[in-house]
Design an enzyme around this catalytic site. Sequence first.
Site, mmCIF file in Angstrom:
data_model
loop_
_atom_site.group_PDB
_atom_site.id
_atom_site.type_symbol
_atom_site.label_atom_id
_atom_site.label_comp_id
_atom_site.label_asym_id
_atom_site.label_seq_id
_atom_site.Cartn_x
_atom_site.Cartn_y
_atom_site.Cartn_z
ATOM 1 N N ASP A 24 0.448 3.902 -3.131
ATOM 2 C CA ASP A 24 -0.035 5.271 -2.975
ATOM 3 C C ASP A 24 0.702 6.216 -3.924
ATOM 4 O O ASP A 24 0.087 7.031 -4.628
ATOM 5 C CB ASP A 24 0.152 5.714 -1.521
ATOM 6 C CG ASP A 24 -0.259 7.157 -1.299
ATOM 7 O OD1 ASP A 24 -1.463 7.443 -1.356
ATOM 8 O OD2 ASP A 24 0.631 7.996 -1.083
ATOM 9 N N GLU A 65 0.835 -1.205 0.000
ATOM 10 C CA GLU A 65 0.000 0.000 0.000
ATOM 11 C C GLU A 65 0.870 1.255 0.000
ATOM 12 O O GLU A 65 0.565 2.242 -0.683
ATOM 13 C CB GLU A 65 -0.906 -0.006 1.228
ATOM 14 C CG GLU A 65 -1.771 1.231 1.379
ATOM 15 C CD GLU A 65 -2.299 1.387 2.789
ATOM 16 O OE1 GLU A 65 -2.636 2.523 3.157
ATOM 17 O OE2 GLU A 65 -2.362 0.384 3.522
ATOM 18 N N GLU A 100 -4.654 0.273 -3.700
ATOM 19 C CA GLU A 100 -3.278 0.772 -3.800
ATOM 20 C C GLU A 100 -2.278 -0.375 -3.724
ATOM 21 O O GLU A 100 -1.276 -0.392 -4.458
ATOM 22 C CB GLU A 100 -3.007 1.783 -2.690
ATOM 23 C CG GLU A 100 -3.778 3.086 -2.853
ATOM 24 C CD GLU A 100 -3.524 4.074 -1.741
ATOM 25 O OE1 GLU A 100 -3.628 5.290 -1.996
ATOM 26 O OE2 GLU A 100 -3.225 3.637 -0.607
#
Length: 227
Positions: free
Chosen positions: A44, A40, A116
């Site tokens: 991002d 993640e 993500e």
Amino acid sequence: MENLELLEKRLGYKFKNRQYLIEALTHKSYNKPYNNERLEFIGDSIVNFAITMYLYKYFPDSDEGSLSKLRSSLVSQAGLYKIAEYLSIGRYILISDAEDRNQGRYKKSLLADSVEAIIAAIYLDSGENISIVQNVITSIYNAVFPNISLDTIFKDFKTTLQEITQSRFGVIPEYRVLSTSGPDHNKTFEIGVYIENRLYAVSTGKSKKNAEQQAAEIAIQKLDNEN
């Protein structure tokens, strides 16, 4: 776990090493030595970059400020949640029984984070080929947001700001009246928007509602510059 081939088909990408995808779908509550938080973290930044290039290409006449605000909306928790719904991520995520009973498969934050992580998994599985990732993201966003419009997507800056602050800080913004001036029939309101007790933006308007919307718009721009 549901058939991952269906998810790969929806993504438009077939994994060479499916362990990347499994890790991307593994929540920290699940009893495994790994989870999707590190992916993640990578995802991002990749999503932000990919959407930046996407908007730069498809809105050649738009200025930097408009593109920044549109990007903030598309990569917000609400925007990523719509992607998660399109991909049916809730069917595939690995979560603990307790999290499942707590409606974890339907939590916007959990699903947005998983999107993500999946993007990061594609990036790593493809040999860090950003062009492949860009194509995947562009295809998905075109399917989910077929009529992106700079004129309509930001009708409510307060909602957009709240989505951003909830995703980034876990809080909602607070609007305070800093001052008023003028007679009762023609007042001007000065409004400040605070995030975690920090003043992010100030604006004035003939109504509290208008001043709050303008302050929210300024705060969105400031947060985007900080990101």
